[in-house]
Design a protein around this motif. Structure first.
Motif, PDB file in Angstrom:
ATOM      1  N   ALA A 201     -15.131 -10.137  -5.346  1.00  0.00           N
ATOM      2  CA  ALA A 201     -14.943  -8.913  -5.121  1.00  0.00           C
ATOM      3  C   ALA A 201     -13.604  -8.833  -4.206  1.00  0.00           C
ATOM      4  CB  ALA A 201     -16.229  -8.138  -4.735  1.00  0.00           C
ATOM      5  N   PRO A 202     -13.407  -9.331  -3.102  1.00  0.00           N
ATOM      6  CA  PRO A 202     -12.371  -9.109  -2.152  1.00  0.00           C
ATOM      7  C   PRO A 202     -11.387  -9.451  -2.878  1.00  0.00           C
ATOM      8  CG  PRO A 202     -14.220 -10.237  -1.020  1.00  0.00           C
ATOM      9  CD  PRO A 202     -14.662 -10.278  -2.464  1.00  0.00           C
ATOM     10  N   VAL A 203     -11.035 -10.525  -3.531  1.00  0.00           N
ATOM     11  CA  VAL A 203      -9.848 -11.075  -4.350  1.00  0.00           C
ATOM     12  C   VAL A 203      -9.487  -9.869  -5.272  1.00  0.00           C
ATOM     13  CG1 VAL A 203      -8.707 -12.662  -5.587  1.00  0.00           C
ATOM     14  CG2 VAL A 203     -10.398 -13.271  -3.930  1.00  0.00           C
ATOM     15  N   THR A 204     -10.356  -9.393  -6.047  1.00  0.00           N
ATOM     16  CA  THR A 204     -10.200  -8.253  -7.172  1.00  0.00           C
ATOM     17  C   THR A 204      -9.742  -7.286  -6.349  1.00  0.00           C
ATOM     18  OG1 THR A 204     -12.155  -9.071  -8.515  1.00  0.00           O
ATOM     19  CG2 THR A 204     -11.294  -7.115  -8.851  1.00  0.00           C
ATOM     20  N   LEU A 205     -10.264  -6.742  -5.262  1.00  0.00           N
ATOM     21  CA  LEU A 205      -9.632  -5.481  -4.517  1.00  0.00           C
ATOM     22  C   LEU A 205      -8.410  -5.838  -4.295  1.00  0.00           C
ATOM     23  CD1 LEU A 205     -12.689  -4.279  -2.262  1.00  0.00           C
ATOM     24  CD2 LEU A 205     -11.612  -3.227  -4.158  1.00  0.00           C
ATOM     25  N   LEU A 206      -7.930  -7.170  -3.714  1.00  0.00           N
ATOM     26  CA  LEU A 206      -6.617  -7.299  -3.417  1.00  0.00           C
ATOM     27  C   LEU A 206      -5.737  -7.364  -4.630  1.00  0.00           C
ATOM     28  CD1 LEU A 206      -4.630  -8.331  -1.181  1.00  0.00           C
ATOM     29  CD2 LEU A 206      -5.320 -10.777  -1.424  1.00  0.00           C
ATOM     30  N   LEU A 207      -6.113  -7.885  -5.532  1.00  0.00           N
ATOM     31  CA  LEU A 207      -5.414  -7.927  -6.900  1.00  0.00           C
ATOM     32  C   LEU A 207      -5.048  -6.310  -7.290  1.00  0.00           C
ATOM     33  CD1 LEU A 207      -6.011  -9.659 -10.115  1.00  0.00           C
ATOM     34  CD2 LEU A 207      -5.479  -7.442 -10.214  1.00  0.00           C
ATOM     35  N   ILE A 208      -5.853  -5.588  -7.262  1.00  0.00           N
ATOM     36  CA  ILE A 208      -5.709  -3.965  -7.519  1.00  0.00           C
ATOM     37  C   ILE A 208      -4.640  -3.477  -6.548  1.00  0.00           C
ATOM     38  CG2 ILE A 208      -6.756  -1.808  -7.450  1.00  0.00           C
ATOM     39  CD1 ILE A 208      -9.455  -3.021  -8.430  1.00  0.00           C
ATOM     40  N   ALA A 209      -4.946  -3.809  -5.103  1.00  0.00           N
ATOM     41  CA  ALA A 209      -3.936  -3.134  -4.224  1.00  0.00           C
ATOM     42  C   ALA A 209      -2.638  -3.845  -4.320  1.00  0.00           C
ATOM     43  CB  ALA A 209      -4.296  -3.720  -2.799  1.00  0.00           C
ATOM     44  N   TYR A 210      -2.649  -5.147  -4.859  1.00  0.00           N
ATOM     45  CA  TYR A 210      -1.024  -5.701  -5.181  1.00  0.00           C
ATOM     46  C   TYR A 210      -0.608  -5.134  -6.499  1.00  0.00           C
ATOM     47  CZ  TYR A 210       2.419  -9.360  -5.056  1.00  0.00           C
ATOM     48  OH  TYR A 210       3.604 -10.089  -5.144  1.00  0.00           O
ATOM     49  N   ALA A 211      -1.412  -4.833  -7.592  1.00  0.00           N
ATOM     50  CA  ALA A 211      -0.879  -4.232  -8.585  1.00  0.00           C
ATOM     51  C   ALA A 211      -0.363  -2.859  -8.631  1.00  0.00           C
ATOM     52  CB  ALA A 211      -1.919  -4.142  -9.782  1.00  0.00           C
ATOM     53  N   SER A 268      -4.983  -6.251   9.164  1.00  0.00           N
ATOM     54  CA  SER A 268      -4.550  -5.162   9.776  1.00  0.00           C
ATOM     55  C   SER A 268      -3.008  -4.801   9.196  1.00  0.00           C
ATOM     56  CB  SER A 268      -4.696  -5.366  11.049  1.00  0.00           C
ATOM     57  OG  SER A 268      -5.898  -5.434  11.546  1.00  0.00           O
ATOM     58  N   THR A 269      -2.324  -6.052   9.070  1.00  0.00           N
ATOM     59  CA  THR A 269      -0.971  -6.135   8.846  1.00  0.00           C
ATOM     60  C   THR A 269      -0.729  -5.408   7.389  1.00  0.00           C
ATOM     61  OG1 THR A 269      -0.494  -7.872   9.909  1.00  0.00           O
ATOM     62  CG2 THR A 269       1.110  -7.383   8.471  1.00  0.00           C
ATOM     63  N   LEU A 270      -1.616  -5.760   6.650  1.00  0.00           N
ATOM     64  CA  LEU A 270      -1.229  -5.327   5.184  1.00  0.00           C
ATOM     65  C   LEU A 270      -1.862  -3.718   5.007  1.00  0.00           C
ATOM     66  CD1 LEU A 270      -2.898  -8.149   2.907  1.00  0.00           C
ATOM     67  CD2 LEU A 270      -0.531  -7.226   2.637  1.00  0.00           C
ATOM     68  N   PHE A 271      -2.748  -3.254   5.761  1.00  0.00           N
ATOM     69  CA  PHE A 271      -2.827  -2.026   5.780  1.00  0.00           C
ATOM     70  C   PHE A 271      -1.928  -0.975   6.266  1.00  0.00           C
ATOM     71  CE2 PHE A 271      -4.958   1.922   7.946  1.00  0.00           C
ATOM     72  CZ  PHE A 271      -5.446   2.427   6.762  1.00  0.00           C
ATOM     73  N   ILE A 272      -1.281  -1.603   7.606  1.00  0.00           N
ATOM     74  CA  ILE A 272      -0.366  -0.949   8.044  1.00  0.00           C
ATOM     75  C   ILE A 272       0.957  -0.952   7.196  1.00  0.00           C
ATOM     76  CG2 ILE A 272       1.534  -0.915  10.111  1.00  0.00           C
ATOM     77  CD1 ILE A 272      -0.884  -2.053  11.653  1.00  0.00           C
ATOM     78  N   ALA A 273       1.015  -1.777   6.749  1.00  0.00           N
ATOM     79  CA  ALA A 273       2.330  -2.061   5.639  1.00  0.00           C
ATOM     80  C   ALA A 273       2.333  -1.096   4.541  1.00  0.00           C
ATOM     81  CB  ALA A 273       2.316  -3.445   5.289  1.00  0.00           C
ATOM     82  N   PHE A 274       1.063  -0.895   3.996  1.00  0.00           N
ATOM     83  CA  PHE A 274       0.998  -0.136   2.846  1.00  0.00           C
ATOM     84  C   PHE A 274       1.158   1.604   3.382  1.00  0.00           C
ATOM     85  CE2 PHE A 274      -1.344  -3.629   0.468  1.00  0.00           C
ATOM     86  CZ  PHE A 274      -0.496  -3.560  -0.772  1.00  0.00           C
ATOM     87  N   VAL A 275       0.561   1.751   4.278  1.00  0.00           N
ATOM     88  CA  VAL A 275       0.615   3.079   4.854  1.00  0.00           C
ATOM     89  C   VAL A 275       2.178   3.584   5.262  1.00  0.00           C
ATOM     90  CG1 VAL A 275       0.285   4.780   6.676  1.00  0.00           C
ATOM     91  CG2 VAL A 275      -1.439   3.374   5.697  1.00  0.00           C
ATOM     92  N   LEU A 276       2.767   2.659   5.636  1.00  0.00           N
ATOM     93  CA  LEU A 276       4.337   2.871   6.162  1.00  0.00           C
ATOM     94  C   LEU A 276       5.309   2.792   4.803  1.00  0.00           C
ATOM     95  CD1 LEU A 276       4.827   0.786   9.400  1.00  0.00           C
ATOM     96  CD2 LEU A 276       4.377   3.395   9.096  1.00  0.00           C
ATOM     97  N   CYS A 373      -7.805   0.059  -0.639  1.00  0.00           N
ATOM     98  CA  CYS A 373      -8.475  -1.211  -1.229  1.00  0.00           C
ATOM     99  C   CYS A 373      -8.382  -2.331  -0.007  1.00  0.00           C
ATOM    100  CB  CYS A 373      -7.656  -1.709  -2.194  1.00  0.00           C
ATOM    101  SG  CYS A 373      -7.782  -0.788  -3.798  1.00  0.00           S
ATOM    102  N   ILE A 374      -7.266  -2.252   1.045  1.00  0.00           N
ATOM    103  CA  ILE A 374      -7.449  -3.271   1.908  1.00  0.00           C
ATOM    104  C   ILE A 374      -8.415  -2.972   2.735  1.00  0.00           C
ATOM    105  CG2 ILE A 374      -6.071  -4.359   3.897  1.00  0.00           C
ATOM    106  CD1 ILE A 374      -5.120  -5.371   1.082  1.00  0.00           C
ATOM    107  N   ALA A 375      -8.805  -1.757   3.322  1.00  0.00           N
ATOM    108  CA  ALA A 375      -9.698  -1.276   3.993  1.00  0.00           C
ATOM    109  C   ALA A 375     -10.980  -1.616   3.531  1.00  0.00           C
ATOM    110  CB  ALA A 375      -9.523   0.380   4.298  1.00  0.00           C
TER     111      ALA A 375
END
Length: 405
Positions: A201-211, A268-276, A373-375
């Motif tokens: 499940a976590p990898v699937t969520l990461l895949l969705i975020a990356y897509a 945390s880095t990915l969450f901040i990166a997506f927001v910015l 998704c990262i959250a």
């Protein structure tokens, strides 16, 4: 005695060739193709989409080649073909079909290099240095953008043939410099990849975020120069400047993102990166002055390859080294499918519209969903850690912690 080139620099050369130049140099070339009457605006847009379609096809080609070809040999071949694609595009007489074919080849090679180069390097990198090395590898994307933003305007008066040839020569030089390393590179510590969507499940969520990230960066990486020149009526030199700013951000983004990730963690880095990054994409909706264009260029440029490096390392962290090739390839497959589909839709939409506002809205919304998704992944990991019978901290940090569903 010949000194070996560090693995991180070889990885940088691979991403610089396959994506930095093979993919993103076209953004700077697109306005010239129209202005110098090589192609119409719509045809030039479809050539950009062909490269993204090739990226999607390259994921499957890499999986098929992995059955009989060493990953290092695959990297060598992809870098060589990428250089050949630019030399081939220097011949104007081939027509649209010729260019569509070679832009597709360049896209496929970019996908192979983005998948294979990191999995030959990152699993053997110490955990405490993984963010930085990953950032070094993917900084090649930004350096390629800077190279293209420098080369294309400089050769403006020499014509597009000289531009295509020069970019091909750069790719060929990088191929020659790193040829020995890839020929001797040890195989990644996992079996050849086979397409398998039964992911935790976590990898699937990461895949969705990356897509969704693929949708988020398209307005800037497909249309940024055209938006500045056609919609804002600014000169081509300014479009080149802002694209160079995008490239400068992309050149330093991966490494600096990796440094931050080593300090505060990948999640945390990915969450901040997506927001910015979402804020950077949405910025042209509220302001189109020079300062706003500069900030938007740098923000989106900084986090486009920066997110790639962090996402690859995060996939390794939550999925484990044994499944890294499978997970990272699946993520790139989702990314390329979303990228190709969204690009085709955007090109079709813009053939009948004059404003890019709709594209900026859709892409910033996609990036906001990526952050969510990262959250969600972080919440899942906390929930699992709180359950009884959890593995040790070392086992937790190296994964995999979740069985495939």
């Amino acid at each position: 005695m010949k000194r070996a080139i560090p693995a991180g620099l070889c990885g940088m050369a691979a991403t610089l060739t396959g994506v930095g130049i093979g993919r993103f140099a076209y953004v700077a070339i697109l306005p010239l193709l129209v202005q110098q009457a090589w192609f119409s605006r719509t045809e030039a847009g479809w050539l950009g989409a062909a490269n993204l379609t090739g990226y999607f096809l390259g994921i499957g080609i890499a999986a098929w080649l992995a059955r009989s070809m060493a990953a290092g040999r695959m990297v060598q071949l992809a870098m060589l073909l990428c250089a050949l694609s630019f030399f081939s595009c220097a011949w104007r007489g081939g027509g649209i079909a010729w260019f569509l074919g070679w832009r597709t080849v360049a896209g496929a090679c970019g996908a192979i290099l983005m998948v294979q180069a990191p999995v030959l390097i990152l699993p053997r990198t110490p955990v405490e240095r993984r963010g930085r090395v990953s950032g070094l590898i993917f900084s090649g994307v930004g350096l390629g953008i800077v190279a293209a933003a420098t080369v294309v305007p400089a050769l403006l008066h020499e014509g597009l043939t000289a531009t295509w040839m020069t970019l091909g020569a750069i790719c060929l030089l990088l191929t020659a410099i790193t040829w020995d390393y890839w020929g001797k590179a040890p195989e990644a510590p996992q079996p050849a990849f086979a397409l398998n969507w039964r992911l935790p499940a976590p990898v699937t969520l990461l895949l969705i975020a990356y897509a969704l990230n693929a949708v988020g960066y398209l307005p800037h990486t497909l249309f940024w120069a055209d938006y500045i020149t056609r919609e804002l009526h600014r000169p081509l030199a300014q479009a080149g400047f802002f694209w160079a700013c995008f490239g400068a951000g992309a050149a330093c983004g991966p490494y600096l993102t990796g440094v931050v990730a080593d300090r505060i963690g990948l999640s945390s880095t990915l969450f901040i990166a997506f927001v910015l990054k979402a804020a950077g994409v949405a910025l042209p909706l509220v302001a189109d002055g020079g300062a706003a264009l500069l900030l938007s260029s740098v923000l989106v440029g900084f986090f486009s390859p920066g997110i790639v490096g962090a996402a690859s390392s995060y996939a390794l962290e939550i999925g484990g080294a044994g499944e890294h090739r499978r997970n990272w390839t699946a993520m790139n497959c989702g990314f390329s499918l979303a990228q190709a589909g969204a690009a085709a839709i955007m090109v079709s939409v813009m053939s009948t519209r004059q404003s890019y506002a709709l594209l900026f809205v859709a892409s910033s919304a996609a990036l906001a969903l990526s952050a969510l998704c990262i959250a969600a992944i972080a919440l899942l990991r906390e929930r699992v850690k709180c359950q009884p019978g959890i593995p040790s901290k070392a086992e937790y940090e190296t994964g995999p912690l979740w069985p495939s569903r």
